[in-house]
Design a protein around this motif. Structure first.
Motif, PDB file in Angstrom:
ATOM      1  N   LEU A 150       0.816  -1.223   0.000  1.00 16.47           N
ATOM      2  CA  LEU A 150       0.000   0.000   0.000  1.00 16.47           C
ATOM      3  C   LEU A 150       0.850   1.273   0.000  1.00 16.47           C
ATOM      4  O   LEU A 150       0.490   2.266  -0.629  1.00 16.47           O
ATOM      5  CB  LEU A 150      -0.937   0.011   1.205  1.00 16.47           C
ATOM      6  CG  LEU A 150      -2.150  -0.928   1.130  1.00 16.47           C
ATOM      7  CD1 LEU A 150      -2.892  -0.952   2.464  1.00 16.47           C
ATOM      8  CD2 LEU A 150      -3.086  -0.488   0.003  1.00 16.47           C
ATOM      9  N   LEU A 151       1.974   1.250   0.683  1.00 15.15           N
ATOM     10  CA  LEU A 151       2.786   2.463   0.825  1.00 15.15           C
ATOM     11  C   LEU A 151       4.059   2.451  -0.017  1.00 15.15           C
ATOM     12  O   LEU A 151       4.849   3.388   0.060  1.00 15.15           O
ATOM     13  CB  LEU A 151       3.148   2.684   2.301  1.00 15.15           C
ATOM     14  CG  LEU A 151       1.978   3.085   3.199  1.00 15.15           C
ATOM     15  CD1 LEU A 151       2.455   3.323   4.624  1.00 15.15           C
ATOM     16  CD2 LEU A 151       1.281   4.340   2.685  1.00 15.15           C
ATOM     17  N   GLU A 152       4.250   1.415  -0.817  1.00 11.66           N
ATOM     18  CA  GLU A 152       5.489   1.295  -1.587  1.00 11.66           C
ATOM     19  C   GLU A 152       5.689   2.447  -2.571  1.00 11.66           C
ATOM     20  O   GLU A 152       6.738   3.097  -2.587  1.00 11.66           O
ATOM     21  CB  GLU A 152       5.474  -0.046  -2.341  1.00 11.66           C
ATOM     22  CG  GLU A 152       6.754  -0.355  -3.063  1.00 11.66           C
ATOM     23  CD  GLU A 152       7.762  -1.026  -2.147  1.00 11.66           C
ATOM     24  OE1 GLU A 152       8.483  -1.902  -2.625  1.00 11.66           O
ATOM     25  OE2 GLU A 152       7.844  -0.651  -0.971  1.00 11.66           O
ATOM     26  N   ILE A 153       4.696   2.718  -3.405  1.00 10.92           N
ATOM     27  CA  ILE A 153       4.843   3.758  -4.430  1.00 10.92           C
ATOM     28  C   ILE A 153       4.925   5.153  -3.802  1.00 10.92           C
ATOM     29  O   ILE A 153       5.821   5.934  -4.165  1.00 10.92           O
ATOM     30  CB  ILE A 153       3.711   3.658  -5.468  1.00 10.92           C
ATOM     31  CG1 ILE A 153       3.856   2.347  -6.260  1.00 10.92           C
ATOM     32  CG2 ILE A 153       3.726   4.848  -6.427  1.00 10.92           C
ATOM     33  CD1 ILE A 153       2.707   2.038  -7.186  1.00 10.92           C
ATOM     34  N   PRO A 154       4.038   5.527  -2.850  1.00  7.78           N
ATOM     35  CA  PRO A 154       4.199   6.833  -2.198  1.00  7.78           C
ATOM     36  C   PRO A 154       5.564   6.980  -1.526  1.00  7.78           C
ATOM     37  O   PRO A 154       6.176   8.049  -1.572  1.00  7.78           O
ATOM     38  CB  PRO A 154       3.070   6.854  -1.160  1.00  7.78           C
ATOM     39  CG  PRO A 154       2.044   5.921  -1.693  1.00  7.78           C
ATOM     40  CD  PRO A 154       2.807   4.836  -2.390  1.00  7.78           C
ATOM     41  N   SER A 155       6.054   5.906  -0.920  1.00  4.89           N
ATOM     42  CA  SER A 155       7.344   5.980  -0.249  1.00  4.89           C
ATOM     43  C   SER A 155       8.471   6.230  -1.243  1.00  4.89           C
ATOM     44  O   SER A 155       9.370   7.033  -0.989  1.00  4.89           O
ATOM     45  CB  SER A 155       7.609   4.681   0.524  1.00  4.89           C
ATOM     46  OG  SER A 155       8.865   4.727   1.161  1.00  4.89           O
ATOM     47  N   ASN A 156       8.422   5.566  -2.401  1.00  6.63           N
ATOM     48  CA  ASN A 156       9.486   5.787  -3.373  1.00  6.63           C
ATOM     49  C   ASN A 156       9.402   7.174  -3.994  1.00  6.63           C
ATOM     50  O   ASN A 156      10.406   7.741  -4.414  1.00  6.63           O
ATOM     51  CB  ASN A 156       9.448   4.710  -4.469  1.00  6.63           C
ATOM     52  CG  ASN A 156      10.805   4.082  -4.667  1.00  6.63           C
ATOM     53  OD1 ASN A 156      11.546   3.913  -3.715  1.00  6.63           O
ATOM     54  ND2 ASN A 156      11.141   3.729  -5.888  1.00  6.63           N
ATOM     55  N   GLY A 157       8.183   7.742  -4.057  1.00  4.47           N
ATOM     56  CA  GLY A 157       8.054   9.134  -4.474  1.00  4.47           C
ATOM     57  C   GLY A 157       8.763  10.052  -3.504  1.00  4.47           C
ATOM     58  O   GLY A 157       9.428  11.024  -3.895  1.00  4.47           O
ATOM     59  N   GLY A 158       8.643   9.767  -2.203  1.00  3.15           N
ATOM     60  CA  GLY A 158       9.350  10.550  -1.184  1.00  3.15           C
ATOM     61  C   GLY A 158      10.847  10.423  -1.319  1.00  3.15           C
ATOM     62  O   GLY A 158      11.585  11.400  -1.165  1.00  3.15           O
ATOM     63  N   MET A 159      11.320   9.212  -1.626  1.00 11.97           N
ATOM     64  CA  MET A 159      12.746   9.003  -1.818  1.00 11.97           C
ATOM     65  C   MET A 159      13.273   9.820  -2.987  1.00 11.97           C
ATOM     66  O   MET A 159      14.320  10.458  -2.898  1.00 11.97           O
ATOM     67  CB  MET A 159      13.015   7.508  -2.044  1.00 11.97           C
ATOM     68  CG  MET A 159      14.478   7.129  -2.190  1.00 11.97           C
ATOM     69  SD  MET A 159      15.154   7.325  -3.848  1.00 11.97           S
ATOM     70  CE  MET A 159      14.087   6.240  -4.778  1.00 11.97           C
ATOM     71  N   TYR A 160      12.507   9.838  -4.100  1.00 10.14           N
ATOM     72  CA  TYR A 160      12.949  10.590  -5.276  1.00 10.14           C
ATOM     73  C   TYR A 160      12.956  12.093  -4.981  1.00 10.14           C
ATOM     74  O   TYR A 160      13.803  12.834  -5.478  1.00 10.14           O
ATOM     75  CB  TYR A 160      12.032  10.283  -6.462  1.00 10.14           C
ATOM     76  CG  TYR A 160      12.586  10.777  -7.775  1.00 10.14           C
ATOM     77  CD1 TYR A 160      13.610  10.085  -8.420  1.00 10.14           C
ATOM     78  CD2 TYR A 160      12.078  11.929  -8.375  1.00 10.14           C
ATOM     79  CE1 TYR A 160      14.130  10.542  -9.621  1.00 10.14           C
ATOM     80  CE2 TYR A 160      12.599  12.377  -9.590  1.00 10.14           C
ATOM     81  CZ  TYR A 160      13.620  11.679 -10.202  1.00 10.14           C
ATOM     82  OH  TYR A 160      14.125  12.141 -11.386  1.00 10.14           O
ATOM     83  N   ARG A 161      12.021  12.523  -4.118  1.00 15.33           N
ATOM     84  CA  ARG A 161      11.899  13.945  -3.783  1.00 15.33           C
ATOM     85  C   ARG A 161      12.977  14.401  -2.792  1.00 15.33           C
ATOM     86  O   ARG A 161      13.586  15.452  -2.954  1.00 15.33           O
ATOM     87  CB  ARG A 161      10.497  14.203  -3.198  1.00 15.33           C
ATOM     88  CG  ARG A 161      10.309  15.575  -2.553  1.00 15.33           C
ATOM     89  CD  ARG A 161      10.337  16.694  -3.583  1.00 15.33           C
ATOM     90  NE  ARG A 161      10.078  17.984  -2.975  1.00 15.33           N
ATOM     91  CZ  ARG A 161      10.983  18.721  -2.332  1.00 15.33           C
ATOM     92  NH1 ARG A 161      12.236  18.265  -2.239  1.00 15.33           N
ATOM     93  NH2 ARG A 161      10.664  19.880  -1.813  1.00 15.33           N
ATOM     94  N   PHE A 162      13.248  13.593  -1.757  1.00 16.46           N
ATOM     95  CA  PHE A 162      14.135  14.020  -0.678  1.00 16.46           C
ATOM     96  C   PHE A 162      15.532  13.413  -0.751  1.00 16.46           C
ATOM     97  O   PHE A 162      16.422  13.828  -0.011  1.00 16.46           O
ATOM     98  CB  PHE A 162      13.513  13.675   0.683  1.00 16.46           C
ATOM     99  CG  PHE A 162      12.225  14.396   0.947  1.00 16.46           C
ATOM    100  CD1 PHE A 162      12.205  15.746   1.242  1.00 16.46           C
ATOM    101  CD2 PHE A 162      11.016  13.723   0.872  1.00 16.46           C
ATOM    102  CE1 PHE A 162      11.009  16.402   1.475  1.00 16.46           C
ATOM    103  CE2 PHE A 162       9.808  14.368   1.104  1.00 16.46           C
ATOM    104  CZ  PHE A 162       9.803  15.726   1.403  1.00 16.46           C
ATOM    105  N   GLY A 163      15.739  12.420  -1.616  1.00 14.54           N
ATOM    106  CA  GLY A 163      17.048  11.798  -1.740  1.00 14.54           C
ATOM    107  C   GLY A 163      17.144  10.512  -0.944  1.00 14.54           C
ATOM    108  O   GLY A 163      16.514  10.364   0.108  1.00 14.54           O
ATOM    109  N   ALA A 164      17.954   9.585  -1.450  1.00 15.40           N
ATOM    110  CA  ALA A 164      18.041   8.256  -0.844  1.00 15.40           C
ATOM    111  C   ALA A 164      18.591   8.313   0.571  1.00 15.40           C
ATOM    112  O   ALA A 164      18.126   7.599   1.462  1.00 15.40           O
ATOM    113  CB  ALA A 164      18.921   7.357  -1.713  1.00 15.40           C
ATOM    114  N   ARG A 165      19.566   9.154   0.803  1.00  8.40           N
ATOM    115  CA  ARG A 165      20.251   9.186   2.105  1.00  8.40           C
ATOM    116  C   ARG A 165      19.271   9.457   3.248  1.00  8.40           C
ATOM    117  O   ARG A 165      19.191   8.702   4.228  1.00  8.40           O
ATOM    118  CB  ARG A 165      21.339  10.260   2.059  1.00  8.40           C
ATOM    119  CG  ARG A 165      22.201  10.370   3.285  1.00  8.40           C
ATOM    120  CD  ARG A 165      23.369  11.313   3.004  1.00  8.40           C
ATOM    121  NE  ARG A 165      22.885  12.613   2.525  1.00  8.40           N
ATOM    122  CZ  ARG A 165      22.599  13.645   3.333  1.00  8.40           C
ATOM    123  NH1 ARG A 165      22.733  13.511   4.624  1.00  8.40           N
ATOM    124  NH2 ARG A 165      22.188  14.789   2.828  1.00  8.40           N
TER     125      ARG A 165
END
Length: 449
Positions: free
Chosen positions: A74-89
């Motif tokens: 359920l949260l996989e795609i929103p979470s990866n959007g956050g990663m792309y926005r804020f950076g992997a680190r």
């Protein structure tokens, strides 16, 4: 006609740079995934003590073990959007801390309801970690070297199971210490490391090659230029924005195929301690050391198979052949369990070798087919929908075990899932550029068919 020629050799500067990148990034990435897999699968060992203490049926255990993947999906795609926005680190650190909290909180489970709720929250907290790492690797390693790197990353799965098995078995012996059950200590002591690593990660991880002060200027320039050129080549073929990754037909196809592979991964992983315990009168420590065997052998094979996939460029053949090996192993184990425990373990070892060696060449295909934000979205969707297999398989195996009183039908079911997936993967990707082209070949970013 698809070219199968090998990719051009790297320059001396390229070899030196990528060797330095591997040594800098991969130990941390493997350690993080090691902890993730440990916290995800330790429920299989905790069950040996927890089941009697809180009164779980086999089907209830299967449902609770698998419900992790509903929160995860359920949260996989929103979470990866956050990663792309804020950076992997920063984003990976956030994921680590939140999942560490819920992994530790599993010691509070006191019945079916709390088991389901905390497992769901643990899955939601860990959502985005795996595709975030996959996307992170696409920023640092050219496609020609990526299957080997993915293989090193995937090694964390069998190694985590191999090393985690005896440790988890021994932690169950802490029964009664400070008034807690052994399975409660297992969750506490294996959950805390994720929180600690979440605090450390922002200080040791680098977001992109151009930020790598630990590379020499010429090394940093070579890597930044190489990755930018590869990205530009792929972007010429079509859209590469976030939504394009979700709508790409290849994303949907690989999501469905990954579902079948994941059924095998977690159908075996979450039930193997139970299967081994049923082979004889073993205590929890002995079960842990026996479970160590198939995973340790699988870890060695994963590295060899990933290197071979990179060398030939034929990812689809390596992924499909591995799944066939896994299906044969599970089928053989299913029929040998009531006959010969030693031979059953040999076939379970073959199953582990096949399952884990399939992951790197399989995931290299969608990783090669998508780029930029489309890769972040597409890989998240592949992992999200595919990991629903982690919900379905353990639950069905639990239902079959309750109905029959043995593990045989469950293993046959898992073998069928992997056999069908192997055939479907081969038929779908055998003529596609990301499946059979040379490792360094350019792969279009959007499906034109």
């Amino acid at each position: 006609m698809t070219s199968r020629a090998t990719a051009p050799a790297l320059s001396q500067l390229g070899e030196t740079t990528l060797r330095k990148v591997r040594r800098r990034l991969m130990p941390l990435i493997v350690l993080l995934y090691f902890i993730a897999y440990l916290d995800r699968n330790n429920v299989g060992f905790a069950k040996l003590g927890m089941q009697g203490d809180i009164g779980l049926t086999e089907a209830a255990y299967g449902l609770g073990a698998g419900i992790f993947f509903l929160g995860y999906a359920l949260l996989e795609i929103p979470s990866n959007g956050g990663m792309y926005r804020f950076g992997a680190r920063k984003w990976i650190a956030r994921i680590l801390i939140s999942w560490g909290i819920f992994a530790t909180a599993m010691f509070l489970v006191n019945g079916e309801a709390t088991f389901y709720v905390i497992r769901f929250l643990l899955g939601a907290a860990e959502a985005g970690f795996f595709p975030a790492i996959l996307f992170y690797l696409t920023l640092w390693f050219p496609a020609a070297q990526r299957v080997t790197v993915l293989g090193i990353f995937i090694l964390a799965q069998p190694i985590s199971n191999a090393l985690g098995a005896p440790v988890s078995g021994m932690l169950l012996n802490l029964e009664g210490v400070a008034g807690l059950h052994g399975w409660q200590w297992l969750y506490i002591l294996e959950g805390i490391p994720a929180i600690i690593l979440g605090i450390i990660t922002p200080f040791v991880m680098t977001d992109r090659p151009e930020h790598a002060k630990w590379l020499k200027p010429e090394e940093r320039d070579w890597l930044s230029t190489t990755m930018a050129a590869e990205l530009a080549d792929k972007q010429k073929a079509g859209n590469h924005n976030f939504l394009a990754g979700l709508k790409d037909s290849r994303t949907i196809a690989y999501s469905a195929l990954y579902f079948g592979l994941v059924c095998g991964i977690y159908g075996l992983g979450l039930w193997l301690p139970t299967i081994v315990k049923a082979l004889g009168t073993f205590d929890s420590t002995q079960v842990g050391f026996i479970v160590f065997i198939p995973y340790a052998i699988a870890a060695v094979f994963v590295y060899f198979w990933s290197k071979r996939s990179d060398r030939t460029g034929n990812r689809v053949w390596h992924a499909s052949a591995s799944m066939v090996l896994a299906a044969v192993g599970l089928l053989g184990a299913g029929f040998l369990l009531p006959v010969n425990a030693v031979l059953a373990m040999v076939f379970l070892t073959l199953a582990a070798m096949g399952i884990y060696s399939a992951i790197a060449p399989f995931l290299a295909m969608p990783s090669a087919a998508l780029t930029g934000a489309a890769a972040a979205a597409g890989l998240a969707m592949v992992n999200s929908l595919g990991n629903l297999g982690g919900f379905v398989a353990p639950y069905i195996v639990g239902i079959l075990k309750d109905a029959t009183g043995n593990s045989q039908t469950g293993l046959v079911f898992l073998a069928a899932c992997l056999a069908v997936t192997a055939a479907a993967t081969y038929l779908y990707a055998r003529k596609r550029p990301e499946g059979v082209s040379a490792p360094g070949a350019t792969v279009p970013a959007a499906d034109t068919h």
